[in-house]
Design an enzyme around this catalytic site. Sequence first.
Site, PDB file in Angstrom:
ATOM      1  N   PRO A  16       0.839  -1.199   0.000  1.00  0.00           N
ATOM      2  CA  PRO A  16       0.000   0.000   0.000  1.00  0.00           C
ATOM      3  C   PRO A  16       0.874   1.249   0.000  1.00  0.00           C
ATOM      4  O   PRO A  16       1.786   1.373   0.816  1.00  0.00           O
ATOM      5  CB  PRO A  16      -0.772  -0.116   1.326  1.00  0.00           C
ATOM      6  CG  PRO A  16      -0.623  -1.539   1.758  1.00  0.00           C
ATOM      7  CD  PRO A  16       0.686  -2.003   1.221  1.00  0.00           C
ATOM      8  N   CYS A 101       4.019   2.602   8.779  1.00  0.00           N
ATOM      9  CA  CYS A 101       4.133   3.958   8.240  1.00  0.00           C
ATOM     10  C   CYS A 101       5.051   4.804   9.121  1.00  0.00           C
ATOM     11  O   CYS A 101       4.823   4.905  10.334  1.00  0.00           O
ATOM     12  CB  CYS A 101       2.756   4.601   8.142  1.00  0.00           C
ATOM     13  SG  CYS A 101       2.796   6.267   7.436  1.00  0.00           S
ATOM     14  N   ASN A 203      10.101  -7.178   2.827  1.00  0.00           N
ATOM     15  CA  ASN A 203       9.906  -5.904   2.133  1.00  0.00           C
ATOM     16  C   ASN A 203      11.163  -5.058   2.314  1.00  0.00           C
ATOM     17  O   ASN A 203      11.734  -5.024   3.390  1.00  0.00           O
ATOM     18  CB  ASN A 203       8.669  -5.200   2.715  1.00  0.00           C
ATOM     19  CG  ASN A 203       8.393  -3.836   2.113  1.00  0.00           C
ATOM     20  OD1 ASN A 203       8.037  -2.905   2.817  1.00  0.00           O
ATOM     21  ND2 ASN A 203       8.547  -3.689   0.815  1.00  0.00           N
ATOM     22  N   ASP A 205      13.985  -2.800  -0.607  1.00  0.00           N
ATOM     23  CA  ASP A 205      15.047  -2.880  -1.619  1.00  0.00           C
ATOM     24  C   ASP A 205      14.821  -3.989  -2.641  1.00  0.00           C
ATOM     25  O   ASP A 205      15.773  -4.622  -3.111  1.00  0.00           O
ATOM     26  CB  ASP A 205      16.422  -3.053  -0.965  1.00  0.00           C
ATOM     27  CG  ASP A 205      16.843  -1.844  -0.153  1.00  0.00           C
ATOM     28  OD1 ASP A 205      16.138  -0.821  -0.223  1.00  0.00           O
ATOM     29  OD2 ASP A 205      17.860  -1.921   0.562  1.00  0.00           O
ATOM     30  N   GLY A 227       7.169  -2.296  -3.046  1.00  0.00           N
ATOM     31  CA  GLY A 227       6.681  -0.933  -2.909  1.00  0.00           C
ATOM     32  C   GLY A 227       7.287  -0.018  -3.956  1.00  0.00           C
ATOM     33  O   GLY A 227       6.891  -0.032  -5.123  1.00  0.00           O
TER      34      GLY A 227
END
Length: 370
Positions: A16, A101, A203, A205, A227
């Site tokens: 997201p 986040c 998650n 790189d 991402g």
Amino acid sequence: MKIGAIEVWPPVVLAPMAGVTNAPFRTLCREQGGGLYVSEMITTRALVERNAKTLAMIRFESGERPRSIQLYGVDPDVVGRAVQMIAEEDLADHVDLNFGCPVPKVTKKGGGSALPYKRDLLRRILRAAVANAGTLPVTMKMRKGIDDDHLTYLDAGRIAVEEGVSAIALHGRTAVQHYGGTADWDAIARLKDAVPEIPVLGNGDIWSADDAISMMERTGCDGVVVGRGCLGRPWLFRDLDNAFTGVTERVRPDLGRVAATMARHAELLVEHYGGEAHGVLDFRKHVGWYLKGFTVGAGPRRDLATARSLAELGERLARLPGDQPWPADAADGPRGKSNARERVHLPDGWLDDPYDAAVPEGAELDSSGG
């Protein structure tokens, strides 16, 4: 890879991203390959209050299956009500909870990557979500911790297993790193060892399909979350699909094909927002990502980023040298902002007691999208 009853193949999840992973971008990515494609971050307060903007953000295209919503919340009661609403009104097939986040407006209220430091508050939120989800799987995305002195990912992983979470995604950075430095893939391996009962997704790189394969081989993780690597490159999901099925072919579009994708992206945004001005304006942020590595001067880039209509954008895209080949290494590597932060903005006294389960005053945001 299975997340609850959902089969995910290849084991790839679109992360997201606020202002990016709306329905048009998900459509472009989904057309390239399989996987799980998650919405922009939705705040639980805005959802339960039926905020008009938020309700528009959770609309899925008719062919989107499974439908995945990421929720942000700090109050267990509000999170529980939001998950119950999703389950009872059939708004999605999967709920992901945001504990990763790092932006100040989130962490200064105790949310996002700040929250797992409060172990008992995290437990209350996860318990409320799972209890109200019915048959929907609940997953969570998190970071290593606030900083190297306040790592939380192993504790958070065990809490998640104990509370019935179906899978965990770990971004191998702390909150203070933001998107700077190098992602710690070894932390992903340690988390996988600590919580063998459920899938762990890595998650950080993943700039190419080969990076995804390397991460899984090195860490033993069950899948990857992509991402920033797909910004301006929805065809990365074709590369990932190929890589996981043993196909060596990789998509290397010339500038003409990239321009055609840019035009279609803008058209989908216009259709999504129901207005040309809004859609074309929203597309502007994508221009630099699509053109990364190509030899396109500052003037043409500026012209594309200031187009005011689809016709104007189309005319300017047509001026690009369409036969310019894919720029190879110049187009790969980090994309988007990558600076670290000096500190993480936290509520006063946040680090005093890691087991304080109180909800910070004013913690719930009233709008969605990060």
